[in-house]
Motif scaffolding. Structure first.
Motif, PDB file in Angstrom:
ATOM      1  N   ALA A  59     -12.764   7.140  17.351  1.00  0.00           N
ATOM      2  CA  ALA A  59     -12.759   7.861  15.838  1.00  0.00           C
ATOM      3  C   ALA A  59     -12.131   7.048  14.855  1.00  0.00           C
ATOM      4  N   PRO A  60     -12.709   7.196  13.544  1.00  0.00           N
ATOM      5  CA  PRO A  60     -11.952   6.546  12.366  1.00  0.00           C
ATOM      6  C   PRO A  60     -10.565   6.823  12.512  1.00  0.00           C
ATOM      7  N   VAL A  61      -9.581   6.078  12.452  1.00  0.00           N
ATOM      8  CA  VAL A  61      -8.119   6.094  12.560  1.00  0.00           C
ATOM      9  C   VAL A  61      -7.463   6.159  10.880  1.00  0.00           C
ATOM     10  N   PHE A  62      -6.538   7.000  10.871  1.00  0.00           N
ATOM     11  CA  PHE A  62      -5.665   7.214   9.479  1.00  0.00           C
ATOM     12  C   PHE A  62      -4.434   6.869   9.922  1.00  0.00           C
ATOM     13  N   SER A  63      -4.000   5.634   9.397  1.00  0.00           N
ATOM     14  CA  SER A  63      -2.326   5.527   9.490  1.00  0.00           C
ATOM     15  C   SER A  63      -1.925   4.784   8.131  1.00  0.00           C
ATOM     16  N   ARG A  64      -0.661   4.922   7.949  1.00  0.00           N
ATOM     17  CA  ARG A  64      -0.143   4.316   6.779  1.00  0.00           C
ATOM     18  C   ARG A  64       1.430   3.935   7.073  1.00  0.00           C
ATOM     19  N   PRO A  65       1.812   2.659   6.674  1.00  0.00           N
ATOM     20  CA  PRO A  65       3.016   2.353   6.901  1.00  0.00           C
ATOM     21  C   PRO A  65       3.920   3.205   6.137  1.00  0.00           C
ATOM     22  N   LEU A  66       4.910   3.913   6.766  1.00  0.00           N
ATOM     23  CA  LEU A  66       5.763   4.684   5.859  1.00  0.00           C
ATOM     24  C   LEU A  66       6.986   4.195   5.836  1.00  0.00           C
ATOM     25  N   PHE A  67       7.531   3.848   6.807  1.00  0.00           N
ATOM     26  CA  PHE A  67       8.929   3.188   6.646  1.00  0.00           C
ATOM     27  C   PHE A  67       9.236   1.791   6.909  1.00  0.00           C
ATOM     28  N   VAL A  68       9.348   1.019   5.461  1.00  0.00           N
ATOM     29  CA  VAL A  68       9.250  -0.493   5.675  1.00  0.00           C
ATOM     30  C   VAL A  68      10.456  -1.062   4.875  1.00  0.00           C
TER      31      VAL A  68
END
Length: 156
Positions: free
Chosen positions: A72-81
């Motif tokens: 399925a489509p993936v939702f991911s965001r870099p949160l801790f950089v």
């Protein structure tokens, strides 16, 4: 992300380490929520059988993103950089998730204007340790950390 999606009115259909999530989450989940197994190795077969419309993921699963995207489509965001403004990233990720889930106006506390008023995280200005450290949510009361479980959703 699972807690955020649930707070936005979209509780997860399936979740890794469901029993631990139930013990520590601030809101209850449906009795028919599917357990995907361990967070370190969620069952992709079970995930595929759940037939989600969207998979919420974290950078921890970046190695498997192509396999997840095949389900399925993936939702991911870099949160801790390192060196990044975590509060601003968290607010932006919440707003992005709300839009993706069809909830275009997240709750008022999720405002970019609030970010400058949040205190810095302890040790945020320190140099990172010379080797990586992985923290995970613990079932032990009072012990927690910074890893988000994988979750998936099906439109209602």
């Amino acid at each position: 992300m699972a807690e955020t999606a649930a707070a936005l009115g979209h509780p997860p259909q399936a979740l890794a380490e469901l029993a631990a999530f139930r013990r520590t989450a601030p809101m209850p989940l449906s009795a028919d929520t599917i357990d995907l197994g361990l967070r370190g190795g969620p069952s992709l077969e079970t995930l595929a059988l759940a037939a989600p419309d969207l998979i919420l993921s974290s950078s921890y699963y970046s190695f498997a993103e192509a396999r997840l995207a095949g389900i399925a489509p993936v939702f991911s965001r870099p949160l801790f950089v390192p060196g990044g403004a975590a509060a601003a990233r968290l607010i932006a990720a919440t707003q992005d998730l709300a839009t993706r889930l069809g909830t275009p106006r997240p709750p008022a506390p999720c405002s970019p204007a609030a970010a400058p008023n949040l205190p810095p995280l302890p040790g945020a200005s320190r140099k990172p340790p010379p080797r990586p450290v992985f923290w995970s949510r613990s079932a032990t009361p009072g012990m927690s950390a910074c890893s988000a479980p994988t979750a998936c959703f099906t439109a209602r």
